[in-house]
Design an enzyme around this catalytic site. Structure first.
Site, PDB file in Angstrom:
ATOM      1  N   ARG A   1     -30.405  25.708  55.637  1.00 42.24           N
ATOM      2  CA  ARG A   1     -29.088  25.358  56.167  1.00 42.24           C
ATOM      3  C   ARG A   1     -28.102  26.514  56.134  1.00 42.24           C
ATOM      4  NH1 ARG A   1     -27.342  19.892  53.392  1.00 42.24           N
ATOM      5  NH2 ARG A   1     -28.005  21.153  51.645  1.00 42.24           N
TER       6      ARG A   1
ATOM      7  N   LYS B   1     -45.998  20.559  45.762  1.00 45.68           N
ATOM      8  CA  LYS B   1     -45.863  19.524  44.754  1.00 45.68           C
ATOM      9  C   LYS B   1     -44.442  19.555  44.191  1.00 45.68           C
ATOM     10  CE  LYS B   1     -46.277  20.345  40.400  1.00 45.68           C
ATOM     11  NZ  LYS B   1     -45.361  21.347  39.851  1.00 45.68           N
TER      12      LYS B   1
ATOM     13  N   ASP C   1     -51.659  22.563  45.647  1.00 38.62           N
ATOM     14  CA  ASP C   1     -51.619  22.628  44.196  1.00 38.62           C
ATOM     15  C   ASP C   1     -52.022  24.066  43.920  1.00 38.62           C
ATOM     16  OD1 ASP C   1     -52.513  22.793  41.492  1.00 38.62           O
ATOM     17  OD2 ASP C   1     -52.403  20.626  41.439  1.00 38.62           O
ATOM     18  N   HIS C   2     -51.069  24.910  43.565  1.00 35.68           N
ATOM     19  CA  HIS C   2     -51.381  26.342  43.589  1.00 35.68           C
ATOM     20  C   HIS C   2     -52.445  26.719  42.561  1.00 35.68           C
ATOM     21  CE1 HIS C   2     -48.439  26.709  40.290  1.00 35.68           C
ATOM     22  NE2 HIS C   2     -48.974  27.863  40.022  1.00 35.68           N
TER      23      HIS C   2
ATOM     24  N   LYS D   1     -55.972  29.823  42.411  1.00 42.30           N
ATOM     25  CA  LYS D   1     -56.189  30.868  41.411  1.00 42.30           C
ATOM     26  C   LYS D   1     -57.653  31.293  41.458  1.00 42.30           C
ATOM     27  CE  LYS D   1     -52.512  29.399  38.254  1.00 42.30           C
ATOM     28  NZ  LYS D   1     -51.554  30.491  38.112  1.00 42.30           N
TER      29      LYS D   1
ATOM     30  N   GLU E   1     -47.234  27.582  28.345  1.00 41.06           N
ATOM     31  CA  GLU E   1     -46.259  28.514  28.911  1.00 41.06           C
ATOM     32  C   GLU E   1     -45.265  28.921  27.832  1.00 41.06           C
ATOM     33  OE1 GLU E   1     -45.111  27.699  33.215  1.00 41.06           O
ATOM     34  OE2 GLU E   1     -45.126  25.719  32.322  1.00 41.06           O
TER      35      GLU E   1
ATOM     36  N   ASP F   1     -44.931  17.152  35.957  1.00 39.74           N
ATOM     37  CA  ASP F   1     -44.837  18.529  36.454  1.00 39.74           C
ATOM     38  C   ASP F   1     -46.180  19.266  36.395  1.00 39.74           C
ATOM     39  OD1 ASP F   1     -43.229  20.779  37.390  1.00 39.74           O
ATOM     40  OD2 ASP F   1     -43.530  21.648  35.402  1.00 39.74           O
TER      41      ASP F   1
ATOM     42  N   HIS G   1     -51.821  19.904  38.287  1.00 34.40           N
ATOM     43  CA  HIS G   1     -52.638  21.080  37.947  1.00 34.40           C
ATOM     44  C   HIS G   1     -53.766  20.738  36.973  1.00 34.40           C
ATOM     45  CE1 HIS G   1     -49.521  23.115  40.015  1.00 34.40           C
ATOM     46  NE2 HIS G   1     -48.695  23.313  39.008  1.00 34.40           N
TER      47      HIS G   1
HETATM   48  C1  BG6 Z   1     -45.385  24.743  38.581  1.00 30.87           C
HETATM   49  C2  BG6 Z   1     -44.508  23.969  37.633  1.00 30.87           C
HETATM   50  O1  BG6 Z   1     -46.092  23.871  39.415  1.00 30.87           O
HETATM   51  O2  BG6 Z   1     -46.309  25.517  37.833  1.00 30.87           O
HETATM   52  C3  BG6 Z   1     -43.779  24.906  36.696  1.00 30.87           C
HETATM   53  O3  BG6 Z   1     -43.560  23.206  38.385  1.00 30.87           O
HETATM   54  C4  BG6 Z   1     -44.758  25.827  35.995  1.00 30.87           C
HETATM   55  O4  BG6 Z   1     -43.017  24.174  35.742  1.00 30.87           O
HETATM   56  C5  BG6 Z   1     -45.701  26.490  36.999  1.00 30.87           C
HETATM   57  O5  BG6 Z   1     -44.028  26.808  35.298  1.00 30.87           O
HETATM   58  C6  BG6 Z   1     -46.800  27.253  36.278  1.00 30.87           C
HETATM   59  O6  BG6 Z   1     -47.523  28.013  37.194  1.00 30.87           O
HETATM   60  P1  BG6 Z   1     -48.319  29.314  36.761  1.00 30.87           P
HETATM   61  O7  BG6 Z   1     -49.036  29.754  37.998  1.00 30.87           O
HETATM   62  O8  BG6 Z   1     -47.293  30.298  36.289  1.00 30.87           O
HETATM   63  O9  BG6 Z   1     -49.232  28.899  35.660  1.00 30.87           O
END
Ligand code: BG6
Length: 485
Positions: free
Chosen positions: A46, A145, A174-175, A179, A213, A232, A237
């Site tokens: 926007r 997500k 879902d990243h 990996k 983390e 989350d 994941h």
């Molecule tokens: C995201 C979460 O999907 O994945 C975050 O919303 C998290 O809270 C992140 O920090 C972690 O991703 P990675 O690739 O750094 O392990």
């Protein structure tokens, strides 16, 4: 391998995800020569921004989020030339004709629409894409997500998006699936006979999946507080990692073959109910402490108000199938833990009988440790004889593959692979609608069990491995969380 020429339209172009992940990933793909010269990356949001201003922002972002060694001025300038920008209100009416005009300049391009926005907007943006005639055979929609916050909201989003796009054109990211080490899990399991023969309840004692983390909630407290660690990280994941670890061999690598097998695992998860939630789960929230030697605030201080949202969750999960009967999966994830570490540990049963004198036999079971990050690699912990004349003393040692050392090349970020898979139309590493919904159904049962018990999360100091109850959860079963050898 170059992909077909595309116009990538990124909604939420000024947001965090675009800045930190998507633009750096596209830059790397460009640098490696994968992006055809006629392709464009069109930022959409926007904010009224001139193209030049969007390019300048992107330049700053790349300087921050791409390693200096990978940035050279000529490539950077050439990449920025591929960027365009349109001010458009995704959920409203403004700006759409400009976007249409821009895309009409190159009608034959592959057109992915990446929705890096709040999920509340997914439905309206898709309706607008249809209303303005932007949906065709070559268009695809990419959804970040979280897809909703429970089964009901996930269904509503999937319905709204599904009214506009057929399932084959919907890419739910879902990243973690992008990996390298996660994909390696497929290679490990299905390209090697040795592991497959061992992948059974007769030989495996239990599995642990840890995604730890060190970061807190950073600038995302507003979102995070409505979500928590279960929604989350675990619902998506970690369950995806569990699926790849536990699934049967797919027929081939086609998107649906892989997703069919993952779906069976999700369906086999035993729901956690109010009756067993105390025994098999732990919710935590960090309080003041220290991470990497630096003092950090507690979650409530960062947030600025009271909250019962969990920043840590551990649970013991059962996969109800022949292969996994009696093999618990211990899962844990949290913010502000002592190190950033994601790993899957497959622990085998201890040797049934010892021929070694008791004192020389450190009865350590074998473990296969699949390290997703950092220092990607795999280790098999095996018992060996301690060198020297001191008799038959045993100790565990590692058969170790460090991917970094073995392959000596940059590890691409997950988004690089996934963004290009979208252009190719390859959905193997994306989640199908039913997967997302079955995962939500399982998470909903746990959320309900927690809500019924009304217990606040347990405090843990930032920089610790979560509440002590998480240690008790696994130790009650005579097991321990994996520690580095
Ligand atoms: C995201 C979460 O999907 O994945 C975050 O919303 C998290 O809270 C992140 O920090 C972690 O991703 P990675 O690739 O750094 O392990």
């Amino acid at each position: 391998i170059p992909v077909a020429s595309f116009d990538y339209v990124v909604f939420g172009a000024t947001g965090d995800l675009t800045t930190r992940k998507l633009l750096p990933a596209l830059y790397h793909r460009y640098k490696d020569g994968q992006i055809p010269p006629t392709s464009r990356i069109i930022g959409a949001s926007r904010s009224e921004l001139a193209v030049e201003a969007f390019r300048a922002r992107t330049r700053d972002a790349l300087k921050r989020f791409v390693a200096a060694d990978d940035l050279d001025e000529a490539t950077l300038a050439a990449f920025l030339d591929h960027l365009d920008y349109v001010a458009v209100d995704g959920a409203g009416d403004d700006g759409w004709p400009d976007l249409v005009a821009k895309l009409d300049e190159r009608p034959d391009q592959v057109r992915p629409f990446y929705l890096a926005t709040s999920p509340d907007l997914y439905g309206s943006i898709c309706r607008n894409l249809a209303k303005f005639g932007l949906v065709g055979e070559k268009s695809r929609v990419v959804l970040e997500k979280p897809i909703g916050k429970d089964l009901k909201s996930a269904r509503a989003i999937n319905d709204a998006v599904g009214e506009v796009f057929p399932e084959e054109q919907i890419f739910r990211i879902d990243h973690y699936l992008g990996k390298e080490t996660v994909q390696n899990l497929l290679a490990l399991r299905f390209a090697n006979t040795i592991f497959d023969r061992l992948w059974t309840a007769d030989v495996i004692d239990h599995v642990q999946i840890t995604v730890a983390e060190t970061v807190g909630v950073e600038g995302r407290a507003g979102y995070y507080d409505t979500s928590g660690a279960l929604r989350d990280m675990l619902q998506n994941h970690i369950l995806q990692l569990l699926c790849l670890t536990a699934m049967e061999s797919p027929l081939n690598l086609d998107a649906n073959s892989v997703r069919d097998e993952k779906l069976k695992v999700l369906r086999a998860l035993k729901p956690i109910t109010a009756g067993d939630v105390q025994q098999v789960t732990v919710r935590g929230q960090y309080v003041q402490g220290a991470v990497d030697g630096k003092p950090v605030e507690g979650y409530l201080n960062e947030l600025g108000h009271d909250s019962r949202t969990e920043t840590f969750v551990a649970c013991k999960v059962e996969v109800q199938s022949w292969r996994w009967a009696g093999v618990p999966f211990y899962l844990r994830t949290g913010k502000r833990l002592p190190q950033k570490l994601s790993e899957i540990v497959v622990q085998f049963r201890a040797a049934p009988f010892s021929i070694f004198p008791e004192e020389s036999f450190g009865r350590e079971p074998n473990r296969l440790v699949i390290r997703l990050q950092p220092q990607e690699g795999m280790k098999l912990e095996v018992m060996t004889k301690d060198p020297g004349p001191g008799g038959m003393r045993l100790r565990p040692t590692n058969l170790d593959i460090s991917f970094e050392e073995t392959f000596k090349q940059r590890y691409p970020d997950a988004y690089e692979r996934l963004l290009m898979d979208v252009v190719r139309g390859n959905a193997t590493l994306f989640m199908r609608r039913d997967e997302v919904e079955v995962a939500w159904a399982w998470a909903d049962s746990l959320l309900k069990a927690w809500a019924d018990r009304r217990e606040p999360p347990r405090a843990y100091p930032a920089g610790s491995w979560g509440p002590t109850a998480a240690i008790a959860l696994i130790e009650r079963d005579g097991r321990t969380w994996h520690e580095e050898l």
